[in-house]
Design an enzyme around this catalytic site. Structure first.
Site: not given
Ligand code: DGY
Length: 322
Positions: A239, A268, A287
């Site tokens: 994250r 984002e 992402h």
């Molecule tokens: C998640 O599943 O948390 C990923 O970061 C999303 O792509």
């Protein structure tokens, strides 16, 4: 009368078909992420919600829901949901771990290879017509992976899977985790436990695999960058908020660290004039850690199953809290 569910973005056709058999389905088709005000009004009357990591399912949103039984997120991360408040309200929360482990570990390793071998940078050089300028024997050299020390912060499912990839490339692997794993597993994975401080100072590459929590928020800031090797790389597929981006920009610009590979960001999508865009020693991905055709199908299956179970008053397959 069928119960109502709301999706903040569409899912695969097979999932929608399944959901429509059972529920009255409404799908947000406008701006992504859905504006909080729209979400707040939509959630009022629905019994189930399917959301994504960029949606903010905070206390205010949950509070506006009158009949909500379940929140099913299309993600392994759930820091965008106030899970504690949902639990207090007896709202079930489902998420999608396991199925995206390989894809996300692959992405972390891809960013690692790209950072060390400067693949994206080379792509930019070719597109700019500058190939001839890098013909020299020591122009545009990358770094070997073999023998480098990879430091994994957080040895959960994804961290362990990354370790397997790194082992195959003859890297040394150290890790820091809340709990040390068993010696047998350490041996199998070829990893060594170390303190956070030692990992920071000894690693050639650091890859982050912890969730975003109060404790990990801005965990990587200038203080940490200054302790890292000047040649070290930071990889983040977890994250964005775990890293202080302003400090990272300075660290990359002043060569306090060697480079970074990021799939996640504080906000984002990043702004068009974000300072990262002016730096060569950073690899950026939008992402997409879990974004393979196969993995996204599995995630849609789990998201749908979690939602249906919660609507039936049952615990989702993968459930947080209640
Ligand atoms: C998640 O599943 O948390 C990923 O970061 C999303 O792509």
């Amino acid at each position: 009368m069928k119960e109502k569910i709301f999706l903040t973005r569409t899912l695969h056709d097979f999932a929608l078909k399944e959901l429509k058999k059972k529920f009255q389905v409404e799908i947000h088709t406008g701006k992504i992420p859905i504006p909080q005000s729209t979400l707040k009004s939509k959630i009022k009357q629905v019994d189930g919600l399917i959301c994504f990591p960029y949606d903010q399912i905070n206390k205010e949103i949950i509070q506006s829901a009158k009949n909500l039984k379940v929140i099913s997120t299309f993600s392994v991360g759930y820091d965008h949901i106030d899970t504690k408040f949902a639990k207090d309200k007896k709202i079930r929360v489902g998420y999608t771990p396991e199925v995206l482990t390989d894809a996300t570990a692959d992405m972390a390793f891809a960013l690692l290879i790209d950072s060390l071998r400067r693949i994206s940078e080379g792509d930019r050089i070719i597109r700019k017509g500058k190939w001839r300028q890098i013909y020299g024997a020591y122009d545009y050299v990358g770094l070997d992976l073999q023998g480098k020390t990879l430091g994994i912060i957080g040895l959960g499912r994804i961290g362990k899977t990354l370790a397997k990839r790194a082992k195959a490339f003859d890297m040394k692997i150290i890790y820091h985790n809340r709990k040390q794993i068993s010696k047998i597993e350490e041996k199998k994975l070829g990893v060594k436990y170390t303190t956070f401080d030692k990992l920071i100072t000894q690693s050639d590459i650091i890859s982050i695999h912890v969730p975003h929590t109060k404790e990990t928020n801005q965990m990587f800031d200038m203080k940490i960058f200054k302790k890292m090797k000047k040649t070290a790389f930071l990889i983040n597929t977890s994250r964005g908020k775990i890293v202080n981006e302003k400090d990272l920009v300075v660290a990359l610009k002043l060569k306090i660290i060697g480079g970074a590979g990021l799939d996640v960001f504080e906000t984002e999508p990043i702004k068009k004039n974000h300072s990262f865009l002016k730096l060569e020693n950073i690899v950026l991905a939008p992402h997409v850690g879990s974004s393979t055709k196969e993995t996204r199908i599995k995630m849609a299956e789990i998201t749908t199953k979690n939602l249906i179970l919660g609507m039936n008053g049952k615990k989702p397959i993968y459930s947080i809290g209640y």
